[in-house]
Design a protein around this motif. Sequence first.
Motif, short mmCIF file in Angstrom:
data_model
loop_
_atom_site.label_atom_id
_atom_site.label_comp_id
_atom_site.label_asym_id
_atom_site.label_seq_id
_atom_site.Cartn_x
_atom_site.Cartn_y
_atom_site.Cartn_z
N ALA A 141 2.07 9.27 50.19
CA ALA A 141 1.67 9.30 50.73
C ALA A 141 2.35 10.33 52.18
O ALA A 141 1.94 11.14 52.25
CB ALA A 141 0.11 8.90 51.20
N VAL A 142 3.48 9.09 52.35
CA VAL A 142 4.37 9.14 53.15
C VAL A 142 4.79 11.09 53.36
O VAL A 142 6.01 11.23 53.83
CB VAL A 142 5.38 8.19 53.73
N ARG A 143 5.30 10.87 51.70
CA ARG A 143 6.52 11.96 51.77
C ARG A 143 5.90 13.60 52.05
O ARG A 143 5.57 14.48 51.88
CB ARG A 143 6.42 11.59 49.99
N SER A 144 4.26 13.10 51.53
CA SER A 144 3.18 14.12 51.60
C SER A 144 3.32 15.09 53.28
O SER A 144 2.66 15.97 53.18
CB SER A 144 1.88 14.46 51.31
N LEU A 145 3.21 13.83 54.23
CA LEU A 145 3.57 14.37 55.81
C LEU A 145 4.83 15.36 55.74
O LEU A 145 5.67 14.96 55.61
CB LEU A 145 3.30 13.43 56.54
N ARG A 146 4.70 16.27 56.48
CA ARG A 146 5.35 16.79 57.18
C ARG A 146 6.65 16.71 58.48
O ARG A 146 8.04 16.26 58.24
CB ARG A 146 5.56 18.40 57.62
N ASN A 147 6.02 15.94 59.66
CA ASN A 147 6.69 15.36 60.58
C ASN A 147 5.36 14.59 60.83
O ASN A 147 4.88 14.19 62.27
CB ASN A 147 6.61 16.67 61.28
N PRO A 148 5.48 13.08 59.91
CA PRO A 148 4.79 11.92 60.29
C PRO A 148 5.41 11.27 61.85
O PRO A 148 6.48 11.57 61.93
CB PRO A 148 5.00 10.76 59.39
N THR A 149 4.40 10.54 62.39
CA THR A 149 4.54 9.60 63.61
C THR A 149 4.96 8.38 63.38
O THR A 149 3.94 8.61 62.01
CB THR A 149 3.98 9.72 64.91
#
Length: 745
Positions: A677-685
């Motif tokens: 899931a985190v890898r799918s985020l482009r610019n995670p906060t």
Amino acid sequence: MNEKGTTKSGNVRPAKTSGWRQSPAVRWLLMGLFVLLFYFSLSPHVIPETYDMTEGSVSEKDIKAPFQIKDEKATRQAEEEAAGRIEDIYSNVSLRNEQLVEQIMYRIEQLNADDQVTTENKIEIYRSEIPKKYGDHIDLFVKANLGKGTYSDSLLEEMSYVAKEQQYTIPEETFYKMPQLASDQLIEMRNVAKEIVRKLTIDPLRDAETARMQVAELVNGSSISHRTAREIVQELSRFSIMPNRFLDKEATDEARVQAKQNTPPVVIKEGDVIVKQGETITPELYKLLSDANLLQDKQHYWPQAGLLILSLMFVLVLYAYLHQSGSISGLKPKYSNAQLLMLWLIFLINIITIQIIALTQTDSAHYAGYLAPAALGAMLITLLLDMHLAVISSFIFAVMGSMILNTGQGHIFDFKYGFFFIVISLAAVFSIHRASQRSAILKAGIMVSLFGSLAVMVTLMMSEQMDRMPFIYSITFAFAGGLLTAVLVIGLMPFFEITFGILSALKLVELSNPNHPLLRKLLTETPGTYHHSVMVGNLSEAAAEAIGADGLLCRVGSFYHDIGKTKRPNYFIENQSNIENPHDSIDPKLSKSIIVAHARDGVDMLKGYNIPKPIRDIAEQHHGTTSLKFFYHKSLKQAQEAGVDPDFTEDDFRYPGPKAQSKEAAVVGIADCVEAAVRSLRNPTVDQVEAMINKIIKSRLDDNQYNECDLTLKELDRIAQSLKESIIGIFHSRIEYPEDVKTKE
């Protein structure tokens, strides 16, 4: 699910059992096997073998002494011989013979000066009084010393009898000559006679006659010139000489009693033959066998009861630790019955090795016991089960070893072996408990050798048994025993790992080697999945350690959890680099079948490579029975567009399971989902990462995915916190912090 692991309805879900592995009956049976192992291992060293013998029967085999036995008959004979070697003791008694001379001379001087007494009367008085003075002098001496402690009563009695028996008889003519002596002659005669008597009785004298024979010579050499005076002095001196050395019966008897007491008992040493094969049982032999409790009619209830209680105490110690630590209690006990059986086998092997070494011990080579690989059990338990359990077991091994290798006579335990065993066992535990390579076992063996040698040296120095060669042999055997322990552990580890499916830390480290064929396959055929698996390993290891689970198992399990994807690598998004997604052109139901198959395919591949079951379980259970919602909604949309009612439900788009049965499988499943899931985020906060982690955990919690493992809500919070920290650390450059977001705004 609450902190105790309840379902939505609030009922506690019972822990699943897997046949005999979790059966309470089997567990109690194993506890009974421990009691039997301890009892029968120690019984030959505590309970002697008995024989059916009667007086006059013939022994069918050699009967050896199970322990040192005192031979009463031979001991009595040795005591009598020792007493017989004690010669009669003679003691000196000073009778003060000069006083007898003084009394006689004084009486002669007094009577000769009395003119009223006729010569005939004087002769008669001398004839009656002088011989009587001898006995009176002795009786007076006895009376003065009786009961005073200077001389024993028996010695005074013996002295009186012997001295009176050796009384000298004064010739008759001497009495006729005594009235002729003048006063000045008597003074000279008194001094000469006293000097002669004193001189001849100053040395020990058993026979007075030997001294009396020297009187004539001494008188002739004296100053007395008158013939009659010399004759009278000679006779009176002989009369006054008494023996002064007498048999002391009391001292002799006491010395003989002391000799008997100081005679060491005659013993039959342990292992010596008491009765030879074919020998007839005489009354003496029968009594000897009876005194040694070697006859069957002699019951041994007390030793048997004591040994049984000791065995129960050993088992109680083990059970109390296992129960208190939750290893065999609770909904999901840490150890199954299979592992308890493995613990029993470790005890059995360790005891057998000690028994084998005990067979090499002799009276002259008792130090051979230091060769026993007593730390073998402690090292295996540390590597395969638990360090704290190994410490508890070390004390049991020490007590048993001190009984099995006991060479002391009349003692059940041998302290020096008990101390040696506990030192090397603890040295093994603390040297090996963090081992991650096989070479660590050899290093631990060297530590056991060093500490064992030191323990032996200390005990020998304190007991002052510093004979050069036994000292050197003892230390050498102790050092060799440590190396032998390492060799045996290295040889036995694969047996236990394969037979019981145990994943030791050493095995896990070997499986994590990137050169393993499956990992090489994963890297070359599915590089995206390989990278994903490594990341999941990092996340799950930290999360598992945060809740006290096996972090190394989670890491290695993560490496293999998606190995099934190597069968159809292009159908998984992490491997779709610069290619079209094949799921776009196939039916969602087929896509679902391909996706869920990777768990089953992974298990089959892992079985083919003999990967241990705990890792296979992680591969099979990491998705549990979660739903593939994307394909479900896609299929549902297609049905709506076609204007037909769906012939499927959401349950048709779920993984077949089973749900996670262990904390490790659950942790890997969460980490797997979070990483993707985190890898799918482009610019995670940071907030997005935290929200996503909580959402994934809550979704699985609501879906009852943790009902079959013993994760608590508190542990889920710790997992979430650990995953958040790990992801921030791993993806530090990609994750925007709140300050960065505000700046952009």
